[in-house]
Design a protein around this motif. Structure first.
Motif, short mmCIF file in Angstrom:
data_model
loop_
_atom_site.label_atom_id
_atom_site.label_comp_id
_atom_site.label_asym_id
_atom_site.label_seq_id
_atom_site.Cartn_x
_atom_site.Cartn_y
_atom_site.Cartn_z
N UNK B 68 1.21 -1.23 -0.39
CA UNK B 68 -0.34 -0.22 -0.06
C UNK B 68 0.67 1.56 -0.14
N UNK B 69 1.96 1.41 0.50
CA UNK B 69 2.85 2.31 1.01
C UNK B 69 3.64 2.29 -0.32
N UNK B 70 3.87 1.28 -0.83
CA UNK B 70 4.55 1.25 -2.70
C UNK B 70 3.52 2.24 -3.52
N UNK B 71 2.68 1.82 -3.54
CA UNK B 71 1.29 2.43 -4.42
C UNK B 71 0.78 3.59 -4.21
N UNK B 72 1.40 3.98 -2.54
CA UNK B 72 0.34 5.32 -2.51
C UNK B 72 2.22 6.76 -3.20
N UNK B 73 3.58 5.96 -2.75
CA UNK B 73 4.54 6.58 -3.63
C UNK B 73 4.61 6.71 -4.99
N UNK B 75 1.96 6.77 -6.50
CA UNK B 75 0.75 7.75 -7.24
C UNK B 75 1.67 8.91 -6.99
N UNK B 76 1.72 9.42 -5.74
CA UNK B 76 2.69 10.92 -6.00
C UNK B 76 3.31 11.32 -6.48
N UNK B 77 4.05 10.19 -7.04
CA UNK B 77 5.89 10.24 -7.80
C UNK B 77 4.94 10.42 -9.77
N UNK B 78 3.85 9.68 -9.73
CA UNK B 78 3.20 10.02 -10.48
C UNK B 78 2.46 11.51 -10.79
N UNK B 79 1.75 12.09 -10.17
CA UNK B 79 1.33 13.19 -9.72
C UNK B 79 2.11 13.98 -9.90
N UNK B 80 3.45 14.04 -9.47
CA UNK B 80 4.11 15.41 -9.32
C UNK B 80 5.29 15.83 -10.49
N UNK B 81 4.48 15.24 -11.37
CA UNK B 81 5.58 15.23 -12.67
C UNK B 81 5.05 13.74 -13.77
N UNK B 82 5.49 15.06 -15.62
CA UNK B 82 5.42 13.99 -16.47
C UNK B 82 7.07 13.11 -16.89
N UNK B 83 7.97 14.19 -16.69
CA UNK B 83 9.55 13.94 -16.69
C UNK B 83 9.63 11.86 -15.80
N UNK B 84 10.23 11.33 -16.75
CA UNK B 84 9.97 10.14 -15.88
C UNK B 84 11.53 10.06 -15.08
N UNK B 85 12.62 10.91 -15.18
CA UNK B 85 13.85 10.15 -14.48
C UNK B 85 13.05 10.80 -13.06
N UNK B 89 13.11 10.14 -8.63
CA UNK B 89 13.34 10.90 -7.47
C UNK B 89 12.09 11.41 -6.97
N UNK B 90 11.39 12.15 -7.34
CA UNK B 90 10.12 12.26 -6.71
C UNK B 90 9.90 10.78 -5.75
N UNK B 91 9.92 9.91 -6.22
CA UNK B 91 9.01 8.27 -5.32
C UNK B 91 10.25 7.96 -3.86
N UNK B 92 11.50 8.25 -4.51
CA UNK B 92 12.99 8.41 -3.78
C UNK B 92 12.63 9.31 -2.42
N UNK B 98 9.65 11.18 4.68
CA UNK B 98 8.85 10.57 6.19
C UNK B 98 9.78 9.88 6.60
N UNK B 99 10.55 9.88 6.81
CA UNK B 99 11.55 8.82 7.35
C UNK B 99 11.94 8.86 8.97
N UNK B 100 11.19 10.21 9.62
CA UNK B 100 11.15 9.67 11.00
C UNK B 100 9.93 8.44 10.98
#
Lengths: 200, 200
Positions: B68-73, B75-85, B89-92, B98-100
């Motif tokens: 579920x966390x993978x899917x959330x990240x 979705x976030x990365x795909x919404x953030x930008x259209x550029x594949x590279x 970066x947005x995914x990582x 949120x590493x706290x």
């Protein structure tokens, strides 16, 4: 007698290492170690008064071998070339080329079994692992730092250095999950390619 | 009664997860879980006939949350930008930011405790971990593959995809050894910088 005692001690340590790597520390009993090493209770307790004494010796021996391997790879990399970035590649490649030993049948890392047991971390049994981590960190920070030079946007050389340890341990766990014996080699290759890209 | 039963079941699972992550699976007894969750032997065995049943449910629940966390990240990365590279970066970065939660006090990964126990791998208890590994691999191979394009010298996108899992697990172990709470963030940052260099 001394020679025989040394051989028995080594045999006990070899059996214990195999069992702890494969089954975990808590799941490994002294009785199993005695049976697997073909020794007697008397001989075992002569060498190791307790399971914890065995664990301490085991971790120290494993960490010493790990640091020796680091020094060997480093000497190889430094002999191979004078170019700092190429030395980093040669260092990783040294492990890629000998990963049959690293990832043979049921290969695993003792560190994982030890670090999973909180009591062993709290009571200091795992301290030699930290000693090895620091040795890898220092040597590799120096090597990677030389390759990065003084670029303004350079990534943190210490984090890249630690990432080599991270790759080994993570790849052991990935291989455990997938059962794929090519895992370690592929992950070391990916690590090398990423380091080469960063250092280009 | 059903609502209360569900709450008890969750409380048992939460306590067991905490204990197994911190102390390991073999070192965690059913009695400890019962005490820690403040439930009764009767209630425990009503929900989980054996320790192994508890482990199976625990691993499945943890792997489901991981996917579920993978899917959330993603979705976030795909919404953030259209550029594949930039998506990589947005995914990582999503995890870096949120590493706290990821690396708070005594943070650890249940996968490590489970994969360390060979019996749990052999009997299939760890299978949901492989399911999660494959989900991460598939999603990230797609994402990284799109960023790599059809470059001739391109590294293996699947190995790079798996390297994200490798980084998480390796960094948990490194943090366990060093006790340094900045470990996960620094390792995720190093991973992102290396991926950015490879995808440049």
């Amino acid at each position: 007698m001394p020679r025989d005692g040394t051989a028995t001690r080594s045999r006990i340590l070899d059996s214990a290492e195999r069992l702890v790597k494969v089954n975990g520390y808590a799941a490994t009993s002294v009785d199993q170690v005695i049976t697997e090493s073909g020794t007697s209770k008397g001989a075992f307790f002569h060498h190791f008064p307790s399971k914890l004494d065995l664990a301490r010796t085991l971790v120290q021996r494993y960490a010493d071998a790990d640091v020796a391997e680091l020094r060997e790879a480093m000497a190889h990399a430094e002999a191979a070339t004078d170019d700092p970035a190429e030395r980093v590649s040669a260092f990783v490649r040294w492990f890629e080329e000998r990963d049959e030993a690293l990832l043979g049948e049921e290969s695993n890392c003792l560190y994982i079994s030890i670090l999973t047991e909180r009591e062993l971390v709290v009571d200091g049994t795992s301290d030699p692992i930290l000693g090895a981590v620091v040795a890898w960190r220092e040597e590799l920070t120096r090597l990677i730092g030389a390759a990065l030079g003084d670029r303004e946007d350079a990534p943190d050389p210490e984090a890249l250095a630690d990432h080599v340890f991270v790759t080994f341990e993570g790849a052991f766990l990935l291989a455990r999950s997938t059962g794929d014996p090519t895992t370690m080699r592929r992950q070391l290759r990916a690590l090398r390619q990423m380091l080469e890209a960063v250092l280009r």
